[in-house]
Enzyme design. Structure first.
Site, mmCIF file in Angstrom:
data_model
loop_
_atom_site.group_PDB
_atom_site.id
_atom_site.type_symbol
_atom_site.label_atom_id
_atom_site.label_comp_id
_atom_site.label_asym_id
_atom_site.label_seq_id
_atom_site.Cartn_x
_atom_site.Cartn_y
_atom_site.Cartn_z
ATOM 1 C CD GLU A 87 8.740 33.529 45.945
ATOM 2 O OE1 GLU A 87 9.711 33.466 46.708
ATOM 3 O OE2 GLU A 87 8.734 33.020 44.809
ATOM 4 N N GLY A 146 12.026 41.465 39.428
ATOM 5 C CA GLY A 146 11.656 40.125 39.840
ATOM 6 C C GLY A 146 11.866 39.078 38.769
ATOM 7 C CE1 TYR A 155 63.746 36.130 43.461
ATOM 8 C CE2 TYR A 155 65.762 37.281 42.808
ATOM 9 C CZ TYR A 155 64.413 37.019 42.626
ATOM 10 O OH TYR A 155 63.728 37.631 41.609
ATOM 11 C CG ASN A 167 19.340 33.163 47.970
ATOM 12 O OD1 ASN A 167 19.111 33.857 46.991
ATOM 13 N ND2 ASN A 167 18.850 31.936 48.106
ATOM 14 N NE ARG A 195 18.506 36.990 50.806
ATOM 15 C CZ ARG A 195 17.689 35.958 50.667
ATOM 16 N NH1 ARG A 195 17.414 35.190 51.710
ATOM 17 N NH2 ARG A 195 17.152 35.669 49.494
ATOM 18 N NE ARG A 236 57.723 35.778 42.329
ATOM 19 C CZ ARG A 236 58.411 36.918 42.328
ATOM 20 N NH1 ARG A 236 59.525 37.018 43.053
ATOM 21 N NH2 ARG A 236 57.995 37.941 41.603
ATOM 22 C CB ALA A 296 82.024 30.408 50.113
ATOM 23 C CB ALA A 355 22.447 34.965 35.387
#
Length: 473
Positions: free
Chosen positions: A167, A90, A378, A240, A28, A345, A435, A22
């Site tokens: 390869e 490698g 809200y 890859n 790429r 939220r 109101a 890893a």
């Protein structure tokens, strides 16, 4: 076979060490993130490989990382050892790094690429059994692909044994025409592997040490190399590039959705539904199109989610309905109704039968049992009791520019439309607000809070205004 080569019966009981490679940068991918940490259905692709390895119950687990891969080390399971590949020379050099903590290990070593998340434990168990049953000191995993692309080709000799692995970057045109490829999963005899590792060279176009070169060294030593041919084409899919990442994501997502449907979840349109690994959904729940369930989301039974919903780290209890809404880090109680176009939220609790309606935003608040915030409001840092109704256009003004302040609204409260609560403020049980009021003081139980200017009507105003327009004054 050499005289001291183990028999299949002795192999079956040999301890197993698993090495996961890893350390790759994944150039790429064009990313600053280590390749194995890119997400497949919400979790690093490396984690799938680690899960598959864990199913084998290996005696040792070694993960090879780069010197700057702290994020990789953070996801390793308990008991795993980390071996750092100081220079990325490698895959063969990575195996050499992995063998340092395995210096005294006696048994078989399985080597896995950390970027192949679709290979499950069943395939690895088959590889292990095949290695135990054969008389080879090394076993590779192969698959036949219609388009082998950039994968290493497996060249067999006249008897059908593995002759070499090439390869793609080093292959001739004839070798590129071979459709059997090396998946990148190996099992080696540990003692022989330690003997051969120092003989590796980097005589190739990239100047790197390859695991495939280890195979060649086994062959040069006179050891037979076995091939475990699998029909699981998906298992060979490494990542890859971002293109391959998307392809693997699509396959994994399909597996997750299929499992949910087989467990009794209705998914109207799997092509437009995204569910992360680890998300759970209860029986008889319906997931409508254009819905994403991510993170640690848990949805109960008999719910309806969607269309057009995004949920991450959300707990949804049985019988809730969520339509065209965005929810993060909250709890939706049983029988609740959310949306359309609500934003719920973090640290919000919607109690049983409560409602967060259209164009409502709620943050760090509790809405009590049976209470409703139907539309255009809200609610932040607030506590609402049971069976209260919050009128349209209500706002809790919870922030003074420096600190957040709480609003407390009792049970059986009727809040008039367009009310602003200037926190900190408390409204008692059974109270009302008029109101258009701006409530800055506590409202006692059963009282009516009204805070607005007295209305005045100016008679004849419209006619006088029209007259001014005609004469230009």
């Amino acid at each position: 076979m050499s005289a001291d080569q183990p028999t299949s019966s002795s192999r079956a009981s040999r301890p197993l060490a698993v090495v996961v490679l890893a350390a790759g940068l994944g150039t790429r991918m064009k990313s600053d993130l280590p390749k194995v940490m890119h997400a497949v259905c919400g979790r690093p692709l490396l984690c799938y490989v680690l899960d598959a390895a864990a199913e084998l119950e290996p005696a040792r687990l070694v993960v090879v990382t780069g010197p700057d891969h702290e994020s990789v080390e953070a996801v390793l399971p308990p008991g795993a050892q980390c071996a750092v590949q100081a220079q990325r020379l490698g895959s063969g050099d990575a195996v050499r790094a992995a063998m340092a903590p395995l210096a005294e290990f006696d048994g078989d070593v399985m080597v896995l690429n950390g970027d192949v998340p679709l290979a499950g434990g069943e395939l690895l168990a088959g590889l292990r059994r095949h290695h135990a049953d054969c008389t080879a000191r090394a076993t590779i995993t192969t698959v036949v692909l219609a388009d082998p692309a950039h994968y290493g080709r497996v060249v067999r000799d006249g008897s059908g044994d593995v002759a070499r692995i090439v390869e793609a970057r080093d292959a001739t045109a004839e070798e590129l025409a071979i459709t059997e490829i090396n998946v990148g999963f190996y099992v080696f005899d540990a003692a022989e592997l330690r003997r051969i590792l120092p003989t590796l060279t980097a005589d190739n176009a990239q100047g790197e040490y390859y695991v495939t070169e280890l195979v060649h060294r086994f062959l040069e030593a006179g050891d037979r190399v076995a091939a475990y041919l699998t029909a699981d084409v998906e298992a060979s899919m490494g990542v890859n590039s971002r293109v391959e990442l998307a392809q693997v994501n699509a396959i994994m997502r399909g597996r997750i959705l299929e499992r949910l449907m087989l467990d009794g979840v209705t998914i109207d349109d799997p092509t437009s539904t995204y569910v992360d690994w680890g998300v759970t959904v209860g029986r008889d729940t319906v997931i409508r199109p254009q819905t994403m369930l991510t993170g640690a989301t848990v949805v109960g039974a008999g719910c309806t989610v969607g269309p057009g919903c995004f949920l991450t780290d959300v707990a949804v209890d049985d019988g809730a309905t969520i339509v065209s809404s965005h929810l993060v880090g909250c709890h939706v109680g049983p029988g609740c109704s959310v949306g359309p176009f609500a934003h719920v939220r973090q640290r919000t609790e919607l109690a049983e039968g409560s409602k967060a309606g259209s164009f409502v935003e709620i943050k760090a608040s509790r809405v009590g049992r049976g209470s409703k915030v139907p539309h255009l409001s809200y609610i932040g840092d607030a506590t609402i009791g049971e069976n209260s109704n919050i009128g349209a256009g209500t706002i809790t003004a919870n922030y003074d520019g420096v600190h957040k302040h709480p609003t407390t609204i009792g049970s059986d409260v009727k809040v008039g439309s367009d009310t602003v609560f200037v926190a900190p403020v408390t409204v008692g049980d059974g109270a009302y607000t008029g109101a258009g009021s701006v409530i800055t003081k506590d409202v006692p139980d059963g009282a009516l809070g009204v805070a607005r200017g007295r209305q005045e009507n100016v008679e004849g105003y419209a006619a006088r205004r029209r007259g001014r327009r005609r004469d230009g004054t």
